[in-house]
Structure formats: structure tokens, C-alpha cells
Design a protein around this motif. Structure first.
Motif, PDB file in Angstrom:
ATOM      1  N   ILE A 101      42.150  33.883  38.420  1.00 32.06           N
ATOM      2  CA  ILE A 101      41.685  32.866  37.475  1.00 32.06           C
ATOM      3  C   ILE A 101      40.195  32.612  37.676  1.00 32.06           C
ATOM      4  O   ILE A 101      39.407  32.558  36.713  1.00 32.06           O
ATOM      5  CB  ILE A 101      42.491  31.563  37.662  1.00 32.06           C
ATOM      6  CG1 ILE A 101      43.946  31.766  37.230  1.00 32.06           C
ATOM      7  CG2 ILE A 101      41.856  30.434  36.851  1.00 32.06           C
ATOM      8  CD1 ILE A 101      44.835  30.586  37.526  1.00 32.06           C
ATOM      9  N   VAL A 102      39.771  32.449  38.961  1.00 28.03           N
ATOM     10  CA  VAL A 102      38.367  32.198  39.241  1.00 28.03           C
ATOM     11  C   VAL A 102      37.518  33.396  38.812  1.00 28.03           C
ATOM     12  O   VAL A 102      36.421  33.234  38.221  1.00 28.03           O
ATOM     13  CB  VAL A 102      38.182  31.907  40.729  1.00 28.03           C
ATOM     14  CG1 VAL A 102      36.683  31.856  41.092  1.00 28.03           C
ATOM     15  CG2 VAL A 102      38.854  30.598  41.099  1.00 28.03           C
ATOM     16  N   GLY A 103      38.024  34.596  39.070  1.00 25.39           N
ATOM     17  CA  GLY A 103      37.268  35.780  38.680  1.00 25.39           C
ATOM     18  C   GLY A 103      37.151  35.902  37.163  1.00 25.39           C
ATOM     19  O   GLY A 103      36.073  36.271  36.630  1.00 25.39           O
ATOM     20  N   GLY A 104      38.184  35.569  36.424  1.00 25.28           N
ATOM     21  CA  GLY A 104      38.138  35.601  34.956  1.00 25.28           C
ATOM     22  C   GLY A 104      37.189  34.582  34.400  1.00 25.28           C
ATOM     23  O   GLY A 104      36.444  34.850  33.464  1.00 25.28           O
ATOM     24  N   ALA A 105      37.202  33.360  34.987  1.00 22.91           N
ATOM     25  CA  ALA A 105      36.292  32.296  34.504  1.00 22.91           C
ATOM     26  C   ALA A 105      34.857  32.684  34.760  1.00 22.91           C
ATOM     27  O   ALA A 105      33.963  32.441  33.919  1.00 22.91           O
ATOM     28  CB  ALA A 105      36.644  30.994  35.227  1.00 22.91           C
ATOM     29  N   ALA A 106      34.583  33.327  35.909  1.00 24.41           N
ATOM     30  CA  ALA A 106      33.210  33.740  36.216  1.00 24.41           C
ATOM     31  C   ALA A 106      32.759  34.818  35.247  1.00 24.41           C
ATOM     32  O   ALA A 106      31.581  34.857  34.845  1.00 24.41           O
ATOM     33  CB  ALA A 106      33.125  34.248  37.660  1.00 24.41           C
ATOM     34  N   ALA A 107      33.656  35.716  34.858  1.00 27.75           N
ATOM     35  CA  ALA A 107      33.296  36.783  33.947  1.00 27.75           C
ATOM     36  C   ALA A 107      32.986  36.219  32.565  1.00 27.75           C
ATOM     37  O   ALA A 107      32.067  36.692  31.877  1.00 27.75           O
ATOM     38  CB  ALA A 107      34.445  37.804  33.856  1.00 27.75           C
TER      39      ALA A 107
END
Length: 263
Positions: A256-262
Motif C-alpha cells: 500500500i505504501v509503495g503504491g501510494a508513493a508511486a
């Protein structure tokens, strides 16, 4: 908990049978010394060509190494007798011992199983009489008794002891300052032979009572160990489950954190 409850009752029955066994031992010892001119058939020593063994075991399992230890003693006896070319005829008391003898293809003279929690002499008498009659007829020259002796709740000792012919040393009381003399009616032969038979039956019944107390004690200890091991396994599996669940949650959060950062 069930085994602990049965163990207490089995110990009470075992202790209740001991005074009779001790008193009849004392009486038989006095009688044997009081009439030396007659030697009972149960005390006659002869050349050993065939052996009889009474094997006392349990009807059920789940009692640790109780049956395994006494069966190991019997196996060693069979091996020694085979080396000496001496056949053995067995009396099986208990289902586990009977199953072992059947697997070993041993010669079974008599058997009795399903004694229940409270063994009675009228159930045992048939199988015992068959072995004693074989000794009286000369079909077996010595009889041994294999059972588990109750020491305490945590310790039970497998025993293989000679039952017949009765040794004079085994009949001697612990302290005998004097000897009794008796008048026999109708005669010494009938009285001594009958009393010695009752004495041997009392020894076997006491062995069955000791084995029953040992069974319940061993089962209580075995089930407690099984419960403790199960709790340990449950704790280990719960810890493994929590680690796996935590790793899955951490992975989802990272995605989730990686998707939001992307974005």
C-alpha cells in the motif's frame, strides 16, 4: 484425571489384598515346617523339561512403557529357553500380553482378558487352574510369574519370579522364633495341598492387583506428559501462526505504501 481417580481405587484394592497374602504366607511356612515327613506336590523339585509362564499385562494401552518392559523380560526368558531347548507354555492375563504371544506364535495354555477395573478371583481361577493342573500332572516342571510390581506413583518395576515349585526360603517368615505343630483332619496331604493351592492363587491375584495399580499410575503419568506436550505444540504453532500473520500484514502495508508513493 480419570486415571488418577482409578489409580487411588486400584491402590486401595492392592493394599487391601496384602494382609491376606502375608498371613497365608506365614501359615503355609509354619505348616511346611510342622510336617516335614510329607512334602507337598507344589514343593517337589524335578528336572526342568518344560516351563510354564503366567504373563500379566493390561487390556488397554496408553500407559507408557508398562507393557513393553514386562514383555521384554518374557522375550529374554523365551530366548534363554530356546537356547536350552526348553519349551514354554503360557497363560495370558490381559489382552496386550495375549496379542504379543499370538504374534510370537507362542504356545498358549490358557487365557483371560477384559478383567475390568476391579479384577475378581472367579474370573481368574479358570486360567490359573489350567497352569497349576499342568504342573501337578508333570506337563510343566516349573512355573514363572511375570507382572509389574507397584513401587510408587512414579515408579513401577517389571518382575519375573519363580512361582512353582515353591522354594523353602520363599516360605520362611521374616522372623520365626518358634515353630507350630498341628493336627490335620482328615490328613496332612489333603490340607497342605489345598492350602498351598490357595496360597499360589493368592500370589497371582496379588500380582494382578499390583499390575492394575501400576497400569493406572503409568497411564496417569503418560496422559499428563501427553497433555503437557500437546500444550507445548499448541504454543509453538500459535507463535508460528502469529509470525506468519504478522508477515502477511507487513507485506500488505508495504504494498500500500509503495503504491501510494508511486502515485
Amino acid at each position: 484425571m480419570v486415571a488418577a481417580s482409578k489409580m487411588r481405587r486400584a491402590q486401595e484394592r492392592m493394599r487391601a489384598a496384602r494382609p491376606y497374602a502375608e498371613k497365608i504366607r506365614e501359615i503355609v511356612a509354619n505348616l511346611a515346617k510342622a510336617n516335614p515327613e510329607y512334602r507337598p506336590s507344589y514343593m517337589a523339585v524335578r528336572e526342568v523339561k518344560t516351563i510354564g509362564t503366567i504373563l500379566v499385562s493390561t487390556d488397554k494401552g496408553l500407559c507408557g512403557g508398562l507393557n513393553t518392559n514386562v514383555l521384554r523380560l518374557v522375550t529374554n526368558q523365551v530366548r534363554e529357553m530356546q537356547e536350552a531347548n526348553t519349551p514354554i507354555e503360557f497363560t495370558a492375563i490381559g489382552a496386550k500380553g495375549l496379542q504379543f504371544l499370538n504374534r510370537s506364535k507362542a504356545k498358549i495354555l490358557s487365557e483371560v482378558i477384559q478383567l475390568g477395573d476391579t479384577p475378581h478371583m472367579d474370573i481368574l481361577i479358570g486360567s490359573i487352574t489350567a497352569q497349576l493342573a499342568a504342573f501337578e500332572k508333570g506337563e510343566v516342571d516349573a512355573v514363572y510369574l511375570a507382572y509389574t510390581r507397584f513401587i510408587n506413583t512414579m515408579k513401577q518395576e517389571p518382575v519375573l519370579e519363580k512361582l512353582l515349585p515353591l522354594e523353602p526360603s520363599a516360605l520362611e517368615p521374616q522372623q520365626s522364633a518358634h515353630a507350630w505343630d498341628y493336627i490335620y483332619e482328615p490328613d496332612a496331604e489333603l490340607v497342605l495341598n489345598g492350602l498351598l493351592k490357595r496360597y499360589v492363587e493368592a500370589l497371582i491375584f496379588q500380582a494382578v492387583a499390583e499390575n492394575k495399580a501400576s497400569e493406572q499410575s503409568a497411564r496417569m503419568v503418560a496422559m499428563k506428559s501427553a497433555s503437557d506436550n500437546a500444550k507445548n505444540v499448541i504454543g509453538e504453532l500459535q507463535l508460528e501462526y502469529n509470525k506468519t500473520r504478522q508477515a502477511a500484514i507487513t507485506k500488505e502495508l508495504s504494498e500500500i505504501v509503495g503504491g501510494a508513493a508511486a502515485v
